[in-house]
Write a protein that holds these residues in place. Structure first.
Motif, short mmCIF file in Angstrom:
data_model
loop_
_atom_site.label_atom_id
_atom_site.label_comp_id
_atom_site.label_asym_id
_atom_site.label_seq_id
_atom_site.Cartn_x
_atom_site.Cartn_y
_atom_site.Cartn_z
N LEU A 47 32.46 -3.98 25.92
CA LEU A 47 32.34 -4.70 24.65
C LEU A 47 31.85 -6.14 24.85
N ASP A 63 27.68 -0.55 22.04
CA ASP A 63 27.32 0.02 20.74
C ASP A 63 27.00 1.50 20.87
N GLN A 121 23.56 -5.39 11.98
CA GLN A 121 24.46 -5.92 13.00
C GLN A 121 25.87 -6.15 12.44
N ALA A 125 29.54 -4.29 13.32
CA ALA A 125 30.68 -5.10 13.75
C ALA A 125 31.87 -5.00 12.80
N LEU A 129 33.04 -0.40 13.80
CA LEU A 129 34.09 -0.62 14.80
C LEU A 129 35.49 -0.37 14.26
N ARG A 405 29.17 -8.03 18.56
CA ARG A 405 30.45 -7.33 18.48
C ARG A 405 31.58 -7.99 19.27
N GLY A 409 35.15 -7.81 17.60
CA GLY A 409 35.60 -6.57 18.22
C GLY A 409 36.97 -6.64 18.87
#
Length: 451
Positions: A47, A63, A121, A125, A129, A405, A409
């Motif tokens: 990540l 990803d 994007q 994110a 996720l 991310r 994340g």
């Protein structure tokens, strides 16, 4: 009388009516579940490795693993769409407002192509996720949290070795100003020093939690903590140090009685002895961070002064773009300084107007409310989530767009861990869509258990 089995096997449930195909027999349900867990752990391990990506699409190795895990979950029918429980709807509205405000500004300024790139994007994110993470039970997410810690620790090893044995000038033709910078700061595999400092702080938080819950041995914890702190020092990120100090204070004050002192006291004692005995520190850390803290002079903390000027300019411009923003990535063009403001709320207010600003505010309020709700049933979990939120808040006030991310994340891993049930869901609920009517419904399963 023996009670009926509420969770019959595939053969018992299907009988002669819906015998599984040869393909399903060759790929057992349990095997598919294990593969999705491995994919998730790979995604979490990498990540923070922003450097390992397809540059033109900003699509990372992590990803790709998340996408494969999502596909595996879809095939197994195990998607958890209510990833924030009762707050899920507000979270989705927040994401839509954030992206919608940027879309309106981009359309008004004929910048739709760039909007699609940035929106995709943020979609990964902020929606993909959390959906993927919340579809697993707590034991799997604990492993994913430690996978992230190991990934960050390995990244620091590679970054420090590259600095000491390869050097900036040998690396820059191949990797640019990513792994090592010209002033000897390291970005490691995160590819940027401030981002590297952020993932180190997240990893330290996850490591402390694992130590408190006795999921990691003391010896392994000390080695990992040493690597993470070394990476943090070589990153020389003032923002990361401030974040570490704040979450350490919050964690210490709110969990002292839960045994955090067993970790905190030895760490503080070691740090004081190391510094007191003149232990070596990276010169870039001393110049950029230590002197700024000791002398209470924030002008020494890197580009702090120029960032405050950008914030002042963005605030003065906000009135002109309150309803319709400038569009994605247009503030740097409009700014007299030729740079984006390092403050996400102000950047969104200028580029996406009030709608995008309200969207971000909704997301942060969701995380705050989730921390409170988690704390009602698990005080330690609530504190950990609050610490993760503190890190998110610090970086939203210190950075431009945060769609990579590694910014949200790790925090989402933490929130998902304490929002999901600690007990794995019954396998019948996870895989019922594979065979359709061959499986009993959840209500039928409960009735069978009661007979």
């Amino acid at each position: 009388m023996a009670s009926a089995n509420p969770y019959p096997s595939l053969t018992e449930a299907a009988g002669d009516r819906a015998a599984p195909s040869d393909a399903l027999q060759a790929l057992p349900v349990a095997g598919r579940k294990r593969s999705s867990e491995w994919l998730l752990m790979i995604a979490c391990f990498f990540l923070s490795w922003q450097l390992v990506r397809v540059p033109q699409y900003n699509f990372t190795l992590s990803d790709g693993a998340f996408a494969l895990a999502l596909g595996s979950l879809l095939l197994a029918g195990r998607i958890n769409s209510a990833f924030l429980g009762r707050l899920t709807a507000l979270w989705i509205v927040g994401v839509l407002c954030l992206l919608g405000g940027l879309f309106v500004g981009s359309i008004a300024n004929d910048l739709t192509e760039r909007w699609f790139v940035v929106a995709s994007q943020y979609f990964i994110a902020l929606l993909v996720l959390p959906v993927v993470l919340s579809s697993f039970d707590r034991s799997v997410l604990h492993q994913c949290g430690m996978a992230f810690v190991y990934g960050v620790a390995l990244s620091q090893v590679l970054g420090i070795l590259a600095l000491q044995f390869v050097g900036y000038h040998a690396l820059v033709p191949y990797f640019g100003r990513t792994i090592v910078l010209g002033n000897d700061r390291i970005g490691a595999m995160t590819a940027e020093p401030n981002a590297n400092g952020a993932v180190c702080v997240y990893a330290l938080l996850l490591l402390v939690v694992a130590l408190m819950e006795r999921r990691v041995s003391i010896s392994a914890g000390l080695v990992l903590a040493g690597l993470l702190l070394a990476g943090l020092a070589f990153s020389a990120s003032f923002t990361a140090i401030v974040a570490l100090i704040l979450i350490s204070g919050a964690l210490g004050l709110m969990t002292w009685s839960r045994g955090v002192w067993r970790i905190g006291v030895p760490v503080i004692a070691f740090a004081l002895c190391y510094i007191g005995l003149g232990g070596p520190l990276p010169s870039v850390f001393v110049d950029r961070v230590a002197e700024a803290i000791v002398g209470l002079d924030l002008s020494q903390a890197g580009t702090f002064t120029s960032r405050t000027e950008l914030i002042g300019e963005a605030w003065s411009r906000a009135d002109s773009h309150f309803l319709v923003g400038l569009g994605v990535d247009q503030y740097r063009i409009a700014s007299l300084h030729g740079a984006p403001v390092h403050n996400l709320p102000l950047l969104l207010l200028n580029e996406g107007g009030a709608i995008a600003f309200v969207g971000l505010l909704s997301l942060l309020l969701c995380l705050l409310a989730a921390s409170v709700l988690i704390g009602d049933r698990d005080s330690l979990g609530g504190v950990i989530c609050l610490c993760a939120l503190i890190i998110v808040l610090i970086y939203t006030m210190s950075l431009p767009h945060m769609y990579a991310r590694h910014w949200f994340g790790p925090a989402l891993i933490i929130f998902a861990t304490y929002l999901v049930s600690p007990v794995p869901r019954p396998i019948i609920d996870e895989n019922a869509p594979l065979v359709g009517s061959a499986f009993p419904s959840r209500a039928n399963a409960r009735r069978g258990a009661e007979t």
